[in-house]
Design an enzyme around this catalytic site. Structure first.
Site, PDB file in Angstrom:
ATOM      1  N   ASP A 136     -60.262  41.046 -31.972  1.00  0.00           N
ATOM      2  CA  ASP A 136     -61.531  40.379 -32.585  1.00  0.00           C
ATOM      3  C   ASP A 136     -61.407  39.069 -32.437  1.00  0.00           C
ATOM      4  O   ASP A 136     -62.198  38.230 -33.399  1.00  0.00           O
ATOM      5  CB  ASP A 136     -61.844  41.148 -33.981  1.00  0.00           C
ATOM      6  CG  ASP A 136     -60.767  41.139 -34.842  1.00  0.00           C
ATOM      7  OD1 ASP A 136     -59.874  40.529 -34.596  1.00  0.00           O
ATOM      8  OD2 ASP A 136     -61.000  42.069 -35.942  1.00  0.00           O
TER       9      ASP A 136
ATOM     10  N   ASP B 277     -65.139  44.164 -39.522  1.00  0.00           N
ATOM     11  CA  ASP B 277     -64.708  45.086 -38.575  1.00  0.00           C
ATOM     12  C   ASP B 277     -64.364  46.202 -39.139  1.00  0.00           C
ATOM     13  O   ASP B 277     -64.032  46.091 -40.717  1.00  0.00           O
ATOM     14  CB  ASP B 277     -63.398  44.287 -37.940  1.00  0.00           C
ATOM     15  CG  ASP B 277     -62.724  44.886 -36.561  1.00  0.00           C
ATOM     16  OD1 ASP B 277     -63.738  45.430 -36.096  1.00  0.00           O
ATOM     17  OD2 ASP B 277     -61.751  44.982 -36.512  1.00  0.00           O
TER      18      ASP B 277
ATOM     19  N   ASP C 279     -59.215  42.202 -38.840  1.00  0.00           N
ATOM     20  CA  ASP C 279     -57.846  42.379 -38.775  1.00  0.00           C
ATOM     21  C   ASP C 279     -56.956  41.627 -37.625  1.00  0.00           C
ATOM     22  O   ASP C 279     -55.647  41.311 -37.787  1.00  0.00           O
ATOM     23  CB  ASP C 279     -57.511  43.959 -38.825  1.00  0.00           C
ATOM     24  CG  ASP C 279     -57.663  44.356 -37.465  1.00  0.00           C
ATOM     25  OD1 ASP C 279     -58.337  43.878 -36.758  1.00  0.00           O
ATOM     26  OD2 ASP C 279     -56.920  45.500 -37.097  1.00  0.00           O
TER      27      ASP C 279
HETATM   28  P1  ADP Z   1     -62.457  48.436 -34.158  1.00  0.00           P
HETATM   29  O1  ADP Z   1     -63.822  47.986 -33.858  1.00  0.00           O
HETATM   30  O2  ADP Z   1     -62.784  49.733 -35.048  1.00  0.00           O
HETATM   31  O3  ADP Z   1     -61.560  47.525 -34.636  1.00  0.00           O
HETATM   32  P2  ADP Z   1     -61.409  48.280 -31.549  1.00  0.00           P
HETATM   33  O4  ADP Z   1     -62.520  47.389 -30.951  1.00  0.00           O
HETATM   34  O5  ADP Z   1     -59.912  47.916 -31.636  1.00  0.00           O
HETATM   35  O6  ADP Z   1     -61.743  49.217 -32.800  1.00  0.00           O
HETATM   36  O7  ADP Z   1     -61.255  49.604 -30.790  1.00  0.00           O
HETATM   37  C1  ADP Z   1     -62.369  50.447 -30.514  1.00  0.00           C
HETATM   38  C2  ADP Z   1     -62.046  51.857 -29.763  1.00  0.00           C
HETATM   39  O8  ADP Z   1     -61.299  51.722 -28.452  1.00  0.00           O
HETATM   40  C3  ADP Z   1     -61.066  52.543 -30.700  1.00  0.00           C
HETATM   41  O9  ADP Z   1     -61.868  53.338 -31.789  1.00  0.00           O
HETATM   42  C4  ADP Z   1     -60.459  53.373 -29.703  1.00  0.00           C
HETATM   43  O10 ADP Z   1     -61.274  54.597 -29.285  1.00  0.00           O
HETATM   44  C5  ADP Z   1     -60.339  52.611 -28.544  1.00  0.00           C
HETATM   45  N1  ADP Z   1     -59.210  52.067 -28.349  1.00  0.00           N
HETATM   46  C6  ADP Z   1     -58.726  50.640 -28.416  1.00  0.00           C
HETATM   47  N2  ADP Z   1     -57.690  50.390 -28.073  1.00  0.00           N
HETATM   48  C7  ADP Z   1     -56.951  51.572 -28.003  1.00  0.00           C
HETATM   49  C8  ADP Z   1     -55.515  52.093 -27.658  1.00  0.00           C
HETATM   50  N3  ADP Z   1     -54.596  51.091 -27.405  1.00  0.00           N
HETATM   51  N4  ADP Z   1     -55.405  53.242 -27.525  1.00  0.00           N
HETATM   52  C9  ADP Z   1     -56.280  54.059 -27.775  1.00  0.00           C
HETATM   53  N5  ADP Z   1     -57.538  53.734 -27.963  1.00  0.00           N
HETATM   54  C10 ADP Z   1     -57.915  52.582 -28.015  1.00  0.00           C
HETATM   55 MG    MG Z   2     -60.181  45.948 -34.806  1.00  0.00          MG
END
Ligand code: ADP
Ligand code: MG
Length: 627
Positions: free
Chosen positions: A524, A328, A520
């Site tokens: 996920d 991730d 993390d």
């Molecule tokens: P990653 O795959 O990098 O771990 P996530 O799946 O957690 O990222 O989130 C993907 C995208 O969704 C983030 O890059 C962000 O743009 C958006 N996002 C998710 N949760 C939030 C939040 N609480 N506030 C703002 N944006 C969010």
């Molecule tokens: Mg993540």
């Protein structure tokens, strides 16, 4: 040494002394036989009882049975042949007991060893009452209570520091020896030792839900999940023991019958019965049955000492065969600490926009949310926020002072049907809309972990053939991060379920080895459980991740994955060494025994010897410092 072990040691010494004395005592006849019998019962009464129990309960074929039959057989032979040589019967049990004692002791020692290392269970919590500290049972402290932790004490319950500054020794949890500095506002995990200052901590969890308790549960349960070699040993013993018993019977009966009926020569019954008994003693599978679980146990212990919690021996095996690693991005390869770079197209004042966004995000544990709250800097009044809805992979919608605020990526804006301004800045774009009207966006950027690139190339050296990065972030950021780290394959803009789909595709395509997903633990959990092995990183305090993952890395250093794989490989290597060594020596002895070259003495000696070596070898799995 425990009482039971002491008793056994005394029995061994007495029987041993009697055996030696009987070689020199000039007594003969019934007296001599009586003394031998006494020595035999002193050393072997429990084995005979166990064997008898086994027969009564229908679980006949175990090692006690083998030993009982062999030793009784030796006595009967001595009587029939009038040789008066009862040495063998006593010696067989004597050696067997020495082996058992040693094994018992070794298992206890390594258990203690691991328990010491995992000594994270706090005994008490200090409550301040009328200016005095009172020690109470941590299990009785309610969430939200303020407790005091003095220098040198272990933090009993997870919480947030209200006042006091100090440094914490987190070694028991993370294996990391450098102390960590903490100050008011920081979260602290139970199990860490407070080194310098007095801390007042407001608890955020109950004792049973706190990190230390969780970890202990985890470690205690880990040994119960059996790996393939372990399950193999159990099945093996079930099939193997009856087979050798019947083989021994055949060895005792067939050759004499053949020589008498077919060859018309002397049947030599006693010789063949003796060989059959020797065969039985040789075939005792103790070394295998004992050393394999012990090796896994030691491996799990060694890993936890390094801050790597493996939830079961079966995962050790999967880990050792890692060929594909899927990462991730946020919080795994990057620090997950976003800095606010810029605010664009803000209709209202920028500070106000940031405050609205931070308020709407106040209930989220996403790294972006934490960063917005930090950037805002001031204390947030959470009572202003209602109707919070978090959409994994998109963002958050909530009411602030009754007004609807949406904070998230393009997907969120599209879903809500709000036209937005795209942005070309390098970074993650957080769009903000209020009451369905676009209000501008905040550009936040993350930092790649300093040793992420090193970790990826170290994994390659370990034989990982493919590295993949999955992220919900935009393509631009994804490309930049993966390029700098040297990842083979990248997929961006993914929703949590699309990450699962990607992992499934990779699982289908992989040709060999296991697929490991490292995350993390934020957003996920589904992927963690879908991969062959889910690794949660930096999980101190994150319950969801500890639940969903198979392996938990207590700190967020990506190099730990390399260490975890190396520990698992060492453990499996030792398991295989022990299996082949034990089976090999057994086979050689069995052949020698059947041919009449090995006598019962040699058989017992070989058996105990193999076991001692196998156990010593198993304990090596505990040593993981330099891996
Ligand atoms: P990653 O795959 O990098 O771990 P996530 O799946 O957690 O990222 O989130 C993907 C995208 O969704 C983030 O890059 C962000 O743009 C958006 N996002 C998710 N949760 C939030 C939040 N609480 N506030 C703002 N944006 C969010
Ligand atoms: Mg993540």
């Amino acid at each position: 040494m425990e009482r039971e072990q002491k008793v056994k040691l005394i029995r061994i010494l007495i029987a041993g002394a009697m055996l030696i004395a009987l070689q020199f005592l000039p007594v003969t006849g019934w007296v001599r036989m009586g003394l031998y019998l006494a020595a035999y019962l002193i050393i072997g009464y429990d084995i005979l009882l166990e064997a008898f129990e086994g027969i009564r309960e229908g679980e006949i074929f175990d090692e006690d049975f083998l030993m009982a039959v062999a030793s009784i057989g030796a006595i009967v032979l001595a009587v029939i042949t009038k040789s008066g040589d009862f040495n063998e019967a006593v010696a067989v049990l004597l050696f067997f007991q020495i082996g058992e004692l040693f094994e018992d002791y070794a298992v206890d020692k390594s258990r203690d060893n691991i328990a010491d290392l995992m000594d994270v269970r706090p005994d008490y919590a200090n409550l301040e009452r009328e200016g005095r500290l009172e020690r109470v049972d941590p299990a009785e402290v309610a969430v939200g209570t303020v407790i005091t932790v003095q220098p040198g004490e272990r933090i009993p319950i997870d919480g947030v520091i209200l006042d006091g500054e100090s440094s914490l020794n987190t070694a028991a949890l993370t294996g990391e020896s450098l102390p960590r500095d903490v100050s008011p506002g920081d979260e602290v995990a139970s199990g860490c030792i407070n080194l310098s200052g007095v801390l007042r901590v407001r608890t955020t969890k109950a004792f049973g839900e706190s990190t230390a308790s969780k970890i202990l549960d985890l470690v205690e349960n880990a040994a119960e999940k059996k790996a393939k070699p372990e399950a193999f040993i159990t099945r093996f013993a079930k099939v193997y023991t009856p087979i050798v018993c019947f083989a021994a019977l055949a060895l005792a009966i067939l050759p004499p019958l053949v020589s008498q009926l077919v060859l018309h020569t002397a049947p030599q019954w006693t010789t063949w019965i003796y060989r059959a008994l020797t065969f039985l003693v040789i075939s005792c599978p103790c070394a295998l049955v004992i050393s394999v679980p012990l090796t896994f146990f030691a491996g799990l212990g060694g890993a936890s000492r390094a801050g790597i919690l493996v939830k079961g021996s079966n995962y050790m095996e999967t880990l050792s065969r890692t060929r594909t690693v899927v990462f991730d991005k946020t919080g795994t390869l990057t620090k997950g600490v976003f800095e606010v770079e810029d605010i664009h197209h803000a209709i209202r004042n920028e500070a106000e926009l940031l405050e609205l966004a931070a308020l709407a995000e106040s209930a989220s544990a996403h790294p972006i949310s934490l960063s917005l709250q930090r950037a805002h800097g001031k204390c947030l009044d959470r009572s202003r926020v209602t109707d919070v809805r978090e959409d994994s992979g998109k963002g958050v919608v909530a009411r602030v002072d009754g007004i609807e605020v949406a904070v998230g990526n393009e997907k969120l804006m599209n879903e809500l049907g709000i036209p937005f301004q795209s942005c070309h800045s390098a970074g993650t774009i957080v769009h903000v809309a209020v009451n369905g009207v676009y209000e501008g966006h905040i550009v936040v950027t993350d930092v790649i972990k300093p040793n992420a690139a090193e970790a990826v190339s170290a994994l390659r050296k370990l034989g990982v053939t493919k590295t993949v990065m999955l992220t919900g972030d935009n393509e631009q950021v994804a490309k930049q991060v993966s390029g700098q780290i040297g990842i083979d394959e990248v997929h961006s803009g993914l929703m949590p379920d699309e990450k699962v789909a990607q992992v499934e595709r990779l699982l289908e395509r992989r040709t060999n080895g296991s697929l490991v997903f490292v995350g993390d633990g934020v957003n996920d959990a589904p992927v963690l459980s879908r991969a062959d092995l889910g690794v949660a990183m930096g999980a101190l305090g994150s319950d969801a991740a500890i639940e969903a993952a198979d392996v938990v890395l207590m700190d967020d250093d990506p190099m730990k994955l390399r260490k975890a794989i190396r520990i698992a490989r060492k453990c499996l290597r030792i398991v295989h060494q022990n299996i082949w060594f034990a089976i090999g020596v057994k086979l050689v002895c069995l052949v020698l025994g059947a041919l009449g070259i090995a006598n019962m003495w040699l058989a017992v000696f070989a058996d105990v010897g193999v076991m001692v070596l196998a156990v010593l070898n198993a304990i090596r799995a505990l040593r993981v410092k330099n891996l």
